[in-house]
Design a protein around this motif. Structure first.
Motif, mmCIF file in Angstrom:
data_model
loop_
_atom_site.group_PDB
_atom_site.id
_atom_site.type_symbol
_atom_site.label_atom_id
_atom_site.label_comp_id
_atom_site.label_asym_id
_atom_site.label_seq_id
_atom_site.Cartn_x
_atom_site.Cartn_y
_atom_site.Cartn_z
ATOM 1 N N HIS A 140 0.854 -1.252 0.031
ATOM 2 C CA HIS A 140 -0.156 -0.062 -0.035
ATOM 3 C C HIS A 140 0.996 1.414 -0.027
ATOM 4 C CE1 HIS A 140 -3.877 2.067 0.419
ATOM 5 N NE2 HIS A 140 -3.414 2.959 1.109
ATOM 6 N N GLN A 144 0.562 4.117 -2.822
ATOM 7 C CA GLN A 144 0.476 5.458 -2.655
ATOM 8 C C GLN A 144 1.460 6.406 -3.285
ATOM 9 O OE1 GLN A 144 0.870 4.984 1.664
ATOM 10 N NE2 GLN A 144 -1.403 5.894 2.148
ATOM 11 N N GLN A 145 2.580 5.814 -3.195
ATOM 12 C CA GLN A 145 3.778 6.821 -3.861
ATOM 13 C C GLN A 145 3.434 6.736 -5.423
ATOM 14 O OE1 GLN A 145 7.357 4.682 -2.564
ATOM 15 N NE2 GLN A 145 7.183 5.612 -0.403
ATOM 16 N N THR A 147 0.823 6.174 -7.148
ATOM 17 C CA THR A 147 -0.454 7.043 -7.407
ATOM 18 C C THR A 147 -0.312 8.547 -7.385
ATOM 19 O OG1 THR A 147 -1.791 5.191 -6.463
ATOM 20 C CG2 THR A 147 -3.108 7.298 -6.923
ATOM 21 N N ASP A 160 -3.373 13.282 -0.031
ATOM 22 C CA ASP A 160 -3.576 12.056 0.540
ATOM 23 C C ASP A 160 -5.076 11.323 0.510
ATOM 24 O OD1 ASP A 160 -0.936 12.262 1.358
ATOM 25 O OD2 ASP A 160 -1.419 12.619 3.589
ATOM 26 N N VAL A 163 -5.282 10.422 -3.249
ATOM 27 C CA VAL A 163 -4.683 9.266 -3.632
ATOM 28 C C VAL A 163 -5.510 7.970 -3.245
ATOM 29 C CG1 VAL A 163 -2.574 8.046 -2.767
ATOM 30 C CG2 VAL A 163 -2.577 10.281 -3.490
ATOM 31 N N GLU A 164 -6.100 8.212 -1.862
ATOM 32 C CA GLU A 164 -6.657 6.900 -1.059
ATOM 33 C C GLU A 164 -8.132 6.785 -1.995
ATOM 34 O OE1 GLU A 164 -5.674 4.824 0.865
ATOM 35 O OE2 GLU A 164 -3.902 6.011 1.414
ATOM 36 N N ILE A 167 -7.029 4.735 -5.187
ATOM 37 C CA ILE A 167 -6.621 3.448 -4.744
ATOM 38 C C ILE A 167 -7.714 2.669 -4.576
ATOM 39 C CG2 ILE A 167 -5.513 1.947 -2.946
ATOM 40 C CD1 ILE A 167 -3.253 4.079 -2.810
#
Length: 200
Positions: A140, A144-145, A147, A160, A163-164, A167
């Protein structure tokens, strides 16, 4: 690596792969040491030698799934860097196509995905294993990086939260392709989401 260590590593891989097939086909409750021995075509007791408890057997399977997911995330990062030089600004359609490709790759490994979802629900009493399949995993962090970098290169918001969201959307599309509709196209959904983020 010594020949004995190599043989042991191959045997553990065979055990994990067989366990994945059993869970995907028959469900988590069907996973036993004896069933894995039969599925892998190895002598009775071999699985117990490498994984003495059922939890240890599940851990072998979780580690195999986590390793494959990490390789997928790293491959996505490489694809992003290889296909588009750092000066190239991604447009929404390019980014949607890139993520859709990942969805297709993951959904193609249907057994892996079905087992991942089954174990996420099963492992409430083993949080250290469940974490390897969810948002607390090393995978994950890499995702995250990647994305955040992709959103930046597309000129889209990369907080953030964004990004989440992306995902979560991607994971939902993989689930849909795996468990509900194997022919659904994720690209148009991803493009619509990405276009929407440009205005919010």
């Amino acid at each position: 690596m010594s020949s004995n260590a190599a043989i042991g590593s191959e045997r553990r891989k065979a055990i994990a792969d067989s366990g994945i097939r059993i869970i995907a086909r028959d469900g988590v409750r069907a996973l036993t040491h004896r069933a894995v021995d039969r599925e892998a075509g190895i002598p009775q007791g071999s699985t117990s030698y490498h994984a003495k408890t059922r939890l240890a057997l599940v851990e072998l399977i979780v580690d195999a799934l986590a390793a494959r997911a990490k390789a997928d995330a790293e491959e996505l990062a490489d694809s992003l860097n290889t296909a588009f030089d750092r000066e190239h600004r991604l447009d929404v359609e390019e980014l949607a196509a890139l993520i859709a490709g990942l969805v297709e790759t993951l959904a193609f490994r249907r057994d892996d995905m079905r087992v991942r979802y089954a174990l996420i629900l099963e492992l409430d009493d083993a949080p250290h294993l469940r974490a390897k399949l969810t948002a607390e995993s090393e995978v994950h962090v890499i995702t995250q990086q990647v994305t955040a970098s992709a959103l930046t290169r597309a000129g889209l918001p990369n907080s953030d939260g964004r990004v989440e969201e992306l995902i979560a959307l991607t994971d939902s599309l993989v689930f849909h392709r795996t468990a509900i509709n194997e022919t659904a196209s994720p690209r148009t959904i991803l493009a619509a989401y990405l276009r929407g983020t440009a205005f919010t």
